[in-house]
Design a protein around this motif. Structure first.
Motif, PDB file in Angstrom:
ATOM      1  N   PRO A 205       0.875  -1.173  -0.028  1.00 40.57           N
ATOM      2  CA  PRO A 205       0.041   0.142   0.022  1.00 40.57           C
ATOM      3  C   PRO A 205       0.948   1.243  -0.042  1.00 40.57           C
ATOM      4  O   PRO A 205       0.509   2.069  -0.709  1.00 40.57           O
ATOM      5  CB  PRO A 205      -0.929   0.035   1.179  1.00 40.57           C
ATOM      6  CG  PRO A 205      -0.509  -1.343   1.892  1.00 40.57           C
ATOM      7  CD  PRO A 205       0.593  -2.267   1.169  1.00 40.57           C
TER       8      PRO A 205
ATOM      9  N   THR B  18       2.889  -9.765   8.551  1.00 40.90           N
ATOM     10  CA  THR B  18       1.783 -10.036   9.514  1.00 40.90           C
ATOM     11  C   THR B  18       2.284 -10.934  10.515  1.00 40.90           C
ATOM     12  O   THR B  18       2.221 -11.003  11.454  1.00 40.90           O
ATOM     13  CB  THR B  18       0.522 -10.057   9.172  1.00 40.90           C
ATOM     14  OG1 THR B  18       0.172  -8.809   8.177  1.00 40.90           O
ATOM     15  CG2 THR B  18      -0.548 -10.034  10.231  1.00 40.90           C
TER      16      THR B  18
ATOM     17  N   LEU C 163      -0.582  -5.536  13.319  1.00 38.20           N
ATOM     18  CA  LEU C 163      -1.925  -6.098  13.264  1.00 38.20           C
ATOM     19  C   LEU C 163      -1.693  -7.561  13.620  1.00 38.20           C
ATOM     20  O   LEU C 163      -2.525  -7.999  14.306  1.00 38.20           O
ATOM     21  CB  LEU C 163      -2.631  -6.157  11.651  1.00 38.20           C
ATOM     22  CG  LEU C 163      -2.783  -4.638  11.054  1.00 38.20           C
ATOM     23  CD1 LEU C 163      -3.256  -4.934   9.993  1.00 38.20           C
ATOM     24  CD2 LEU C 163      -3.824  -4.005  12.137  1.00 38.20           C
TER      25      LEU C 163
ATOM     26  N   GLN D 251      -3.448  -9.740  17.014  1.00 36.18           N
ATOM     27  CA  GLN D 251      -3.908 -10.997  16.851  1.00 36.18           C
ATOM     28  C   GLN D 251      -3.304 -11.860  17.630  1.00 36.18           C
ATOM     29  O   GLN D 251      -4.230 -12.692  18.397  1.00 36.18           O
ATOM     30  CB  GLN D 251      -3.840 -11.408  15.291  1.00 36.18           C
ATOM     31  CG  GLN D 251      -4.671 -10.841  14.366  1.00 36.18           C
ATOM     32  CD  GLN D 251      -4.282 -11.014  12.934  1.00 36.18           C
ATOM     33  OE1 GLN D 251      -3.502 -11.878  12.661  1.00 36.18           O
ATOM     34  NE2 GLN D 251      -5.051 -10.549  12.013  1.00 36.18           N
TER      35      GLN D 251
ATOM     36  N   TYR E 138      -6.016  -0.404   5.776  1.00 38.15           N
ATOM     37  CA  TYR E 138      -6.603  -1.294   6.647  1.00 38.15           C
ATOM     38  C   TYR E 138      -6.672  -0.804   7.856  1.00 38.15           C
ATOM     39  O   TYR E 138      -7.481  -1.367   8.819  1.00 38.15           O
ATOM     40  CB  TYR E 138      -6.123  -2.829   6.236  1.00 38.15           C
ATOM     41  CG  TYR E 138      -7.223  -3.737   6.760  1.00 38.15           C
ATOM     42  CD1 TYR E 138      -8.369  -3.958   6.136  1.00 38.15           C
ATOM     43  CD2 TYR E 138      -6.987  -4.295   7.876  1.00 38.15           C
ATOM     44  CE1 TYR E 138      -9.266  -4.879   6.865  1.00 38.15           C
ATOM     45  CE2 TYR E 138      -7.753  -5.299   8.461  1.00 38.15           C
ATOM     46  CZ  TYR E 138      -9.059  -5.354   7.933  1.00 38.15           C
ATOM     47  OH  TYR E 138     -10.041  -6.305   8.511  1.00 38.15           O
TER      48      TYR E 138
ATOM     49  N   PHE F 251      -9.532  -1.695  10.844  1.00 35.09           N
ATOM     50  CA  PHE F 251      -9.066  -2.969  11.646  1.00 35.09           C
ATOM     51  C   PHE F 251      -9.984  -2.887  13.118  1.00 35.09           C
ATOM     52  O   PHE F 251     -10.465  -1.912  13.444  1.00 35.09           O
ATOM     53  CB  PHE F 251      -7.732  -3.275  12.172  1.00 35.09           C
ATOM     54  CG  PHE F 251      -7.247  -4.417  12.539  1.00 35.09           C
ATOM     55  CD1 PHE F 251      -7.260  -5.415  11.977  1.00 35.09           C
ATOM     56  CD2 PHE F 251      -6.765  -4.485  13.906  1.00 35.09           C
ATOM     57  CE1 PHE F 251      -6.767  -6.593  12.482  1.00 35.09           C
ATOM     58  CE2 PHE F 251      -6.641  -5.350  14.447  1.00 35.09           C
ATOM     59  CZ  PHE F 251      -6.325  -6.702  13.883  1.00 35.09           C
TER      60      PHE F 251
END
Lengths: 338, 338
Positions: free
Chosen positions: A77, A225, A254, A258, A281, A285
DNA sequence: CGGCTCTAGTTAAGCCCTTAACTATAGCAT
DNA sequence: ATGCTATAGTTAAGGGCTTAACTAGAGCCG
């Protein structure tokens, strides 16, 4: 397709007159101008860019170069946001964008790219980022093509994000919230200069708050991630007293969130997690991520403006684009401080 | 920069010979060929593309057109993955990519874009997707430029994703798991043909399983993550007996999962949620998303191949690229079936 | 041996535009 | 009236390449 000559004939003037009227050269009567423009409109004349390029030595093409060093470059991105900024500025100023993604390796420059550079096809080049060893700009400089780099290329004209400022802002935010037991998720510091400067900023803020920067627990991922999740797993089990994780990019942040969640921590109630980049994003999120915006489109726009300035004969100064702290819901004061 | 003439002089032949040798025209002795190639190498000669374009009428530039109809076009992973496929194929075959993002509105075509199309600057065009009303390809056809469309443009050469197949596969997967009380999160069906065909596939699978397609609860979002959350909120509160949500894009699916979680549902234990597109983030989300891959890079590659075929004088058939079901962890058999 | 076909290469016209250098006219001060 | 400047436009020389049309020699046949 009608040519300059057709227009000249119809307007009853020479081709030189048409050419000059179209490029806004002074010293023409309003009458002549009108005659020419009328003929242009009636014939639907559009200049042939190839001929113009050959005659004038200007193609009005700007090449955007981003070395194809890893797979997902088109879905990064950051790069795409930069591209968007470049596109906006160039389009507005009448320049076209050529995409070039040379396959750079340690040994050699992509031969196709080399050909392109030497073919005189483009007026200037904007290079995004840099390969650790081979520079995409070397052949460009050799040929004397105006170039602007985004990132840490060693070159005359460049635009950079204020990485140190960003790192500082990010850490300061976490410290302001009252956190003192903070972990850092980074990537190997030598991997990229921008990471280095972000860390400098982070440490600077830590020292100012009276912390020993060398004592801060840190674990390296690889931008991805899953690697962020792995780093969080490591840090949180080794240092269960941590109340905040500072991640040097959003994707790792991110992953960290998690992972923390799976280990039973709530974010931000039990653990603050912040990222860096403000990828699209990050905002949607759950929880929305507190992060640093590099203003990537602005980075691209500034680079484009700088290049166009060089093309006009100017000598712009290198520039640094400020970062912004974007506070969302992944950060909160530590439990103990409440 | 050395020119053809320099090479000819050094090799002791005419410029025509050099030109022809370089374009692999037959009828030359190995000796002449070698002389020429040697001179080329020694001088580091690279043809001037502008001159070549003017003389031959071929620029070796392919324009990729994607109308700038919404803001985040450069961060739309689908578009970028398609672009990646196009780039790979074109680069490999010696074509350069020009990016064009015309600002299309209902009334008129972007004048800058129009100029570009008529300037003879590119050999061919690949158009991604379509604007509901104005076609970016109209001026292209008028000028007789070879063009290939990706999506539902009404044009001779096109590549499409097998939307109906994808919808069918997605629904079938959910049905196979044993779900019967299923909600659909879509966007207004008239908004885009691809959505329409996906829904056709979804309904076809439903009917085959003995469900009444018209009775399936459905709520529309707008492709965005928050709209997916809103749709899920609506569907789950109106129909608390649902065991699965079929979302027609991944971003809405991610929003739906977040929302479901906040309402106390666990995914996939209490609720199956599936998406469509297989955006990069789908694989690293928690839980990783079951979804349909459109094989976006392949879509781009096929389109590029088709265009290059047209440029060579061929008349390729329109083509459809298959979809793939990608099963991850956001889908599971319904509780009641266990 | 004349005439024909291949082979191997050359000549030169053209692609369409830009721009330096030049001509021509008008207006003005001297 | 002369010479100068500013204005208004033209002429023509490229820019570097491709390619149709042509030349010239070699090999072959009857």
């Amino acid at each position: 397709m009608p040519t300059l000559e057709d227009v000249a004939r119809r307007a009853g003037v020479s081709t030189a007159t048409v050419s000059k009227v179209l490029s806004n050269t002074p010293y023409f009567t309003a009458e002549t101008r009108d005659k020419v423009l009328k003929a242009v409109k009636e014939l639907g004349y559009v200049p042939n860019l190839a001929a113009r390029a050959l005659a004038a030595g200007k193609t009005h093409i700007i090449a955007v170069v981003f070395p194809y060093v890893y797979d997902a470059i088109f879905t990064d991105p950051l790069i795409m946001l930069i591209l968007q900024g470049i596109e906006a500025e160039c389009t507005q100023q009448g320049y076209n964008l050529l995409l070039s993604t040379p396959r750079l390796s340690d040994e050699a420059v992509d031969p196709i790219y080399l050909q392109l550079v030497q073919s005189g096809y483009m007026d200037g080049i904007i290079a995004i980022d840099n390969h650790p060893r081979v520079s995409a700009l070397e052949p460009v400089h050799q040929r004397g093509i105006p170039a602007v780099a985004i990132g840490y290329h060693p070159t005359r004209y460049y635009v950079r994000s204020a990485d140190q400022q960003g790192g500082y802002q990010l850490m300061q935010h976490v410290l302001d919230l009252g956190h003192r037991r903070i972990g850092i998720i980074s990537v190997p510091e030598t991997m990229h200069p921008s990471i280095h400067y972000r860390l400098v900023g982070v440490r600077q803020a830590a020292e100012q708050a009276g912390l020993d920067a060398r004592a801060i627990p840190e674990w390296d991922g690889d931008f991805s991630t899953p690697s962020g999740a792995a780093a969080a797993a490591h840090l949180l089990s080794e240092h269960p007293d941590l109340t905040a994780l500072v991640c040097l990019n959003d994707r790792m942040a991110l992953g960290a969130i998690q992972q923390a969640r799976e280990m039973g921590w709530r974010v931000p109630d039990d653990l603050t997690v912040v990222g860096y980049d403000d990828i699209p994003y990050a905002a949607v999120f759950s929880p929305p991520l507190t992060t640093i915006s590099q203003q990537a489109p602005e980075l691209g726009r500034v680079a484009a403006r700088m290049l166009l300035e060089v093309l006009r004969g100017g000598q712009p100064e290198p520039s640094e684009v400020s970062t912004h702290l974007i506070v969302r819901q992944s950060s909160a004061p530590p439990r103990t401080a409440q």
